[in-house]
Design a protein around this motif. Structure first.
Motif, mmCIF file in Angstrom:
data_model
loop_
_atom_site.group_PDB
_atom_site.id
_atom_site.type_symbol
_atom_site.label_atom_id
_atom_site.label_comp_id
_atom_site.label_asym_id
_atom_site.label_seq_id
_atom_site.Cartn_x
_atom_site.Cartn_y
_atom_site.Cartn_z
ATOM 1 N N GLN A 1 -104.712 -16.771 -3.610
ATOM 2 C CA GLN A 1 -104.041 -18.047 -3.832
ATOM 3 C C GLN A 1 -105.020 -19.073 -4.399
ATOM 4 O OE1 GLN A 1 -102.668 -20.071 -0.219
ATOM 5 N NE2 GLN A 1 -100.721 -20.448 -1.252
ATOM 6 N N ASN A 2 -106.238 -19.109 -3.888
ATOM 7 C CA ASN A 2 -107.245 -20.042 -4.403
ATOM 8 C C ASN A 2 -107.626 -19.712 -5.840
ATOM 9 O OD1 ASN A 2 -107.357 -21.544 -2.070
ATOM 10 N ND2 ASN A 2 -109.061 -20.395 -1.215
ATOM 11 N N ASN A 3 -107.704 -18.427 -6.165
ATOM 12 C CA ASN A 3 -108.032 -18.021 -7.525
ATOM 13 C C ASN A 3 -106.923 -18.417 -8.511
ATOM 14 O OD1 ASN A 3 -110.498 -16.942 -6.830
ATOM 15 N ND2 ASN A 3 -109.704 -14.885 -6.549
ATOM 16 N N ARG A 4 -105.682 -18.348 -8.082
ATOM 17 C CA ARG A 4 -104.562 -18.752 -8.959
ATOM 18 C C ARG A 4 -104.601 -20.252 -9.219
ATOM 19 N NH1 ARG A 4 -101.335 -14.937 -5.945
ATOM 20 N NH2 ARG A 4 -100.650 -16.643 -4.626
ATOM 21 N N LYS A 5 -105.036 -21.029 -8.231
ATOM 22 C CA LYS A 5 -105.110 -22.478 -8.398
ATOM 23 C C LYS A 5 -106.196 -22.869 -9.391
ATOM 24 C CE LYS A 5 -103.493 -23.783 -3.801
ATOM 25 N NZ LYS A 5 -103.873 -24.389 -2.517
ATOM 26 N N LYS A 6 -107.249 -22.054 -9.486
ATOM 27 C CA LYS A 6 -108.381 -22.349 -10.375
ATOM 28 C C LYS A 6 -108.066 -22.065 -11.834
ATOM 29 C CE LYS A 6 -111.864 -21.561 -6.862
ATOM 30 N NZ LYS A 6 -112.975 -20.690 -6.423
ATOM 31 N N THR A 7 -107.047 -21.220 -12.083
ATOM 32 C CA THR A 7 -106.768 -20.854 -13.478
ATOM 33 C C THR A 7 -105.676 -21.701 -14.059
ATOM 34 O OG1 THR A 7 -105.236 -19.118 -12.777
ATOM 35 C CG2 THR A 7 -107.523 -18.496 -13.254
#
Length: 55
Positions: free
Chosen positions: A49-55
Motif C-alpha cells: 500500500q505504501n509503495n502504491r502511494k509513492k507512484t
C-alpha cells in the motif's frame, strides 16, 4: 538451515485468544505459526500500500 528468531509477548482479550486458537486448529497450525503468518501478511500489505502511494 536454522533461522534466527525473536520472541514477543502480546496480551490479547480472552475472546480473541479463543478465536485464534480455533482458527489455528482448523488450519492445523500452531498459534505461533498463525501469528507469524498474520504479521507477515499485514506487513506485506502495508508495504504494498505504501509503495502504491509513492507512484
Amino acid at each position: 538451515m536454522k533461522t534466527d528468531t525473536r520472541m514477543i509477548h502480546v496480551r490479547i482479550p480472552e475472546e480473541l485468544h479463543k478465536r485464534l486458537r480455533v482458527s489455528a486448529a482448523e488450519n492445523d497450525i500452531t498459534i505461533q505459526e498463525w501469528v507469524a503468518v498474520a504479521i507477515r501478511n499485514e506487513l506485506d500489505r502495508m508495504e504494498s500500500q505504501n509503495n502504491r502511494k509513492k507512484t
